[in-house]
Design a protein around this motif. Sequence first.
Motif, PDB file in Angstrom:
ATOM      1  N   UNK A 181      43.468  42.546  37.601  1.00 24.38           N
ATOM      2  CA  UNK A 181      43.055  41.710  38.748  1.00 24.38           C
ATOM      3  C   UNK A 181      43.928  40.477  38.959  1.00 24.38           C
ATOM      4  N   UNK A 182      44.336  39.803  37.867  1.00 22.49           N
ATOM      5  CA  UNK A 182      45.135  38.585  38.017  1.00 22.49           C
ATOM      6  C   UNK A 182      46.492  38.885  38.645  1.00 22.49           C
ATOM      7  N   UNK A 183      47.077  40.059  38.306  1.00 17.69           N
ATOM      8  CA  UNK A 183      48.364  40.436  38.894  1.00 17.69           C
ATOM      9  C   UNK A 183      48.200  40.756  40.380  1.00 17.69           C
ATOM     10  N   UNK A 184      47.111  41.439  40.725  1.00 16.76           N
ATOM     11  CA  UNK A 184      46.849  41.740  42.134  1.00 16.76           C
ATOM     12  C   UNK A 184      46.693  40.453  42.950  1.00 16.76           C
ATOM     13  N   UNK A 185      46.027  39.451  42.349  1.00 14.82           N
ATOM     14  CA  UNK A 185      45.827  38.183  43.059  1.00 14.82           C
ATOM     15  C   UNK A 185      47.169  37.488  43.311  1.00 14.82           C
ATOM     16  N   UNK A 186      48.045  37.454  42.292  1.00 12.84           N
ATOM     17  CA  UNK A 186      49.345  36.802  42.447  1.00 12.84           C
ATOM     18  C   UNK A 186      50.197  37.535  43.474  1.00 12.84           C
ATOM     19  N   UNK A 187      50.141  38.858  43.462  1.00 14.05           N
ATOM     20  CA  UNK A 187      50.907  39.640  44.447  1.00 14.05           C
ATOM     21  C   UNK A 187      50.369  39.397  45.859  1.00 14.05           C
ATOM     22  N   UNK A 188      49.049  39.259  45.991  1.00 15.27           N
ATOM     23  CA  UNK A 188      48.462  38.966  47.309  1.00 15.27           C
ATOM     24  C   UNK A 188      48.940  37.613  47.825  1.00 15.27           C
ATOM     25  N   UNK A 189      49.006  36.621  46.932  1.00 17.62           N
ATOM     26  CA  UNK A 189      49.512  35.299  47.331  1.00 17.62           C
ATOM     27  C   UNK A 189      50.975  35.400  47.746  1.00 17.62           C
ATOM     28  N   UNK A 190      51.758  36.179  46.997  1.00 19.80           N
ATOM     29  CA  UNK A 190      53.172  36.370  47.332  1.00 19.80           C
ATOM     30  C   UNK A 190      53.327  37.020  48.700  1.00 19.80           C
ATOM     31  N   UNK A 191      52.499  38.031  48.986  1.00 16.21           N
ATOM     32  CA  UNK A 191      52.556  38.698  50.291  1.00 16.21           C
ATOM     33  C   UNK A 191      52.155  37.754  51.428  1.00 16.21           C
ATOM     34  N   UNK A 192      51.182  36.893  51.135  1.00 15.46           N
ATOM     35  CA  UNK A 192      50.760  35.925  52.155  1.00 15.46           C
ATOM     36  C   UNK A 192      51.896  34.971  52.493  1.00 15.46           C
ATOM     37  N   UNK A 193      52.593  34.468  51.463  1.00 13.84           N
ATOM     38  CA  UNK A 193      53.726  33.565  51.689  1.00 13.84           C
ATOM     39  C   UNK A 193      54.825  34.276  52.464  1.00 13.84           C
ATOM     40  N   UNK A 194      55.060  35.563  52.127  1.00  9.09           N
ATOM     41  CA  UNK A 194      56.089  36.323  52.832  1.00  9.09           C
ATOM     42  C   UNK A 194      55.746  36.522  54.309  1.00  9.09           C
TER      43      UNK A 194
END
Length: 377
Positions: A181-194
């Motif tokens: 879950x923590x990795x999915x959350x960080x990837x979601x934040x990265x996608x949002x910034x992108x």
Amino acid sequence: MGFKLEQTIERKSSNPTGGNLSNLLKKEIILFGKTFGNRRKEDFYSELGVLLKAGINLKEALSLIQENQKKEKLKIFFGEMVDGLVAGKSFFEVLHGKAEFTEYEYYSVKIGEETGTLSNIVEELGKFYERKNEQRRGLLNALTYPIIIMCTAVLVVVFMLRMVVPMFDDIFRQNGVDLPPITKMIISISNFIRDYGWLVLLFIGTLLVLRKTFSKKEWYKQGIDKMLLKIPYIGSFISSVYLAQFTQAVALLTSSKVPMLHSIQMVKEMIDFYPLNIALVDVEKGVLAGRSLNASMADSKIFDNKMVSLVKVAEETNQTEYIFERLNQQYAIEVQQKSKLLSTLMEPLIIVVIGIFVGVILISMYLPMFKLSSVVG
């Protein structure tokens, strides 16, 4: 009229050996702001006080100050003041006709002219703005370095989310790794910034451009001031800065024999800090209702017990000017101590917080790597 003003005034410097950074912080940076701000007022009143005490009449002193200005706008500004005196106006009437000067300055100068103590009043006004600017510089000194560190650290975190995390995401997708879950959350934040980072930057840029417009709105000033007061330690520090300005202003006005109620009304117009302004409105109402000054101040949270107790002593002993001068000295020392402690504490605190963010990003990326190594093996 044939000499330069710089040759008649010896400037005081608290740090004569300071470097370029110190000199930069002592300058008033005007961006979409006033052309005659507090820094220029400090210079104006200090120079005028020296010239008046040297025996130069008011008109001649203002003419000298006008000639010393390098900017055409300031030459015109002081020229209008000289023209007002030539037209038969008194100095306080000239100040009252200009929006750059507050009621506090107008009434102080008026009292100085009526009592024949104009040179002393002008000199005290110079000291008031000198201390006010010094407190502002202390706040800037306390916050500048931590803010630079924070901005740099935020850029590092954004870089990791925008550049590093997507590379790991591609690897995980290609190998079909089940992500925690923590990795999915960080990837979601990265996608949002992108996808939406440019919108966030556009929003921040718009706020900065519209800051001048917002700063005139009552709701904006109220919201910013209330938010600052709620920040641990910083709220107390900012409150001490404005209380120091308040006590210094009251001390100056009471020394000029201005009634206390009138002093509170003028200081309320001068200090631009919403919580203190609201408190002074309540104090004014209490005094008008027949209550003592200390009892009216005790109802407001912004005035601490020390100030309320000493104001009570001032009222009982008729030593208002002396008590407020002592209070101003205490708050000035408190501001210096808090600014040093603030700059000392914020730097390691920001580093720890940003370190936690970076650590979370790294851990979230390395956790799936263990599963990936088992799949490859």
